[in-house]
Design a protein around this motif. Structure first.
Motif, short mmCIF file in Angstrom:
data_model
loop_
_atom_site.label_atom_id
_atom_site.label_comp_id
_atom_site.label_asym_id
_atom_site.label_seq_id
_atom_site.Cartn_x
_atom_site.Cartn_y
_atom_site.Cartn_z
N VAL A 63 -14.85 -54.80 -61.53
CA VAL A 63 -14.55 -55.68 -62.65
C VAL A 63 -13.75 -56.89 -62.18
O VAL A 63 -14.00 -58.02 -62.61
CB VAL A 63 -13.79 -54.92 -63.77
N LEU A 64 -12.82 -56.68 -61.27
CA LEU A 64 -12.03 -57.79 -60.72
C LEU A 64 -12.96 -58.82 -60.07
O LEU A 64 -12.78 -60.03 -60.26
CB LEU A 64 -11.01 -57.29 -59.70
N GLU A 65 -13.94 -58.36 -59.33
CA GLU A 65 -14.88 -59.28 -58.69
C GLU A 65 -15.63 -60.11 -59.74
O GLU A 65 -15.80 -61.32 -59.58
CB GLU A 65 -15.89 -58.50 -57.84
N ILE A 66 -16.04 -59.48 -60.83
CA ILE A 66 -16.73 -60.20 -61.91
C ILE A 66 -15.83 -61.26 -62.51
O ILE A 66 -16.23 -62.41 -62.71
CB ILE A 66 -17.22 -59.21 -62.99
N VAL A 67 -14.58 -60.90 -62.81
CA VAL A 67 -13.64 -61.84 -63.41
C VAL A 67 -13.34 -63.00 -62.47
O VAL A 67 -13.36 -64.16 -62.87
CB VAL A 67 -12.33 -61.12 -63.83
N LEU A 68 -13.09 -62.70 -61.20
CA LEU A 68 -12.78 -63.77 -60.25
C LEU A 68 -13.98 -64.70 -60.04
O LEU A 68 -13.79 -65.91 -59.86
CB LEU A 68 -12.30 -63.18 -58.93
N LYS A 69 -15.18 -64.16 -60.08
CA LYS A 69 -16.37 -65.02 -59.98
C LYS A 69 -16.42 -65.98 -61.17
O LYS A 69 -16.75 -67.15 -61.00
CB LYS A 69 -17.65 -64.18 -59.94
N ARG A 70 -16.10 -65.48 -62.37
CA ARG A 70 -16.08 -66.36 -63.55
C ARG A 70 -15.06 -67.48 -63.38
O ARG A 70 -15.33 -68.63 -63.69
CB ARG A 70 -15.78 -65.57 -64.83
N VAL A 71 -13.87 -67.11 -62.92
CA VAL A 71 -12.81 -68.10 -62.74
C VAL A 71 -13.23 -69.14 -61.70
O VAL A 71 -13.13 -70.34 -61.93
CB VAL A 71 -11.47 -67.44 -62.34
N HIS A 72 -13.70 -68.66 -60.56
CA HIS A 72 -14.09 -69.59 -59.50
C HIS A 72 -15.28 -70.45 -59.90
O HIS A 72 -15.33 -71.63 -59.56
CB HIS A 72 -14.38 -68.83 -58.20
N GLU A 73 -16.21 -69.88 -60.64
CA GLU A 73 -17.37 -70.64 -61.10
C GLU A 73 -16.93 -71.78 -62.03
O GLU A 73 -17.46 -72.88 -61.97
CB GLU A 73 -18.36 -69.73 -61.82
N SER A 74 -15.94 -71.52 -62.86
CA SER A 74 -15.46 -72.57 -63.78
C SER A 74 -14.76 -73.69 -63.04
O SER A 74 -14.61 -74.79 -63.57
CB SER A 74 -14.53 -71.96 -64.83
N ASN A 79 -11.94 -80.97 -58.38
CA ASN A 79 -10.69 -81.09 -57.65
C ASN A 79 -9.89 -79.81 -57.92
O ASN A 79 -9.63 -79.47 -59.08
CB ASN A 79 -9.96 -82.33 -58.18
N PRO A 80 -9.52 -79.05 -56.86
CA PRO A 80 -8.87 -77.76 -57.09
C PRO A 80 -7.55 -77.86 -57.86
O PRO A 80 -7.21 -76.96 -58.62
CB PRO A 80 -8.66 -77.19 -55.69
N PHE A 81 -6.83 -78.94 -57.66
CA PHE A 81 -5.55 -79.10 -58.35
C PHE A 81 -5.76 -79.39 -59.83
O PHE A 81 -5.11 -78.81 -60.69
CB PHE A 81 -4.71 -80.18 -57.67
N GLN A 82 -6.70 -80.29 -60.13
CA GLN A 82 -7.01 -80.59 -61.52
C GLN A 82 -7.61 -79.36 -62.21
O GLN A 82 -7.27 -79.06 -63.36
CB GLN A 82 -7.98 -81.78 -61.62
N VAL A 86 -6.10 -77.40 -65.51
CA VAL A 86 -6.90 -77.10 -66.71
C VAL A 86 -6.90 -75.60 -66.98
O VAL A 86 -6.73 -75.16 -68.11
CB VAL A 86 -8.34 -77.65 -66.57
N PHE A 87 -7.05 -74.81 -65.92
CA PHE A 87 -7.03 -73.35 -66.07
C PHE A 87 -5.73 -72.89 -66.70
O PHE A 87 -5.72 -72.12 -67.66
CB PHE A 87 -7.23 -72.69 -64.69
N ILE A 88 -4.60 -73.38 -66.19
CA ILE A 88 -3.29 -72.98 -66.72
C ILE A 88 -3.10 -73.50 -68.14
O ILE A 88 -2.60 -72.78 -69.01
CB ILE A 88 -2.16 -73.45 -65.78
#
Length: 165
Positions: A63-74, A79-82, A86-88
């Motif tokens: 499940v962690l892998e699924i969640v992290l894929k969603r986060v990284h995909e978004s 720009n990683p900082f921007q 936005v994520f925060i």
């Protein structure tokens, strides 16, 4: 990761199990969650759980892998900082918020303590600047979940890092 039998399930059944795992793990930590809670939530026999997963940590990793894929995909191709800002800023609307909070506050340490060797992220394809950005944003996301009241300072650090790099 799931055993081969899990891959042979109908997609609807897989999604039912994944959703149940997500619900159980977003509300419980790895030290207290039981297989009984998981099988009740997933509406599967206890034996089926062990046909699909080795144990609770194995199911959690999936499940962690699924969640992290969603986060990284978004965040992909941004720009990683921007993207981290936005994520925060939008975390309250994120359906993975509670799962991630449990991960950073509790489960990350449990997982690291239970593994003899923590796998290193593949960094061969990253430039030094990309690697530094990746390490920095992951650290600041963790800091945010551990200290949500520090949000303004964390966002300021992201801006400073962006300007620096």
């Amino acid at each position: 990761m799931p055993k081969a039998m899990f891959d042979h399930l109908k997609e609807e059944k897989k999604q039912q199990i994944v959703q149940a795992l997500f619900e159980v793990f977003k509300n419980n930590n790895l030290l207290t969650v039981s297989v009984k809670e998981i099988v009740e939530a997933a509406q599967i026999p206890r034996g089926s759980f062990y046909t699909y997963f080795e144990n609770q940590a194995d199911a959690y990793d999936y499940v962690l892998e699924i969640v992290l894929k969603r986060v990284h995909e978004s965040m992909r191709a941004k720009n990683p900082f921007q993207a981290t800002k936005v994520f925060i800023e939008t975390i309250q609307e994120n359906t993975d918020r509670e799962f991630l909070r449990h991960y950073y506050v509790i489960n990350e340490a449990i997982l690291e303590a239970s593994k003899e060797e923590v796998p290193q992220q593949q960094t061969a394809e990253l430039t030094d600047k990309e690697w530094l950005a990746s390490v920095a944003v992951h650290h600041l996301i963790r800091e945010f979940f551990l200290n949500p009241a520090d949000k303004p300072e964390i966002l300021a650090r992201l801006s400073a890092l962006e300007d620096f790099l």
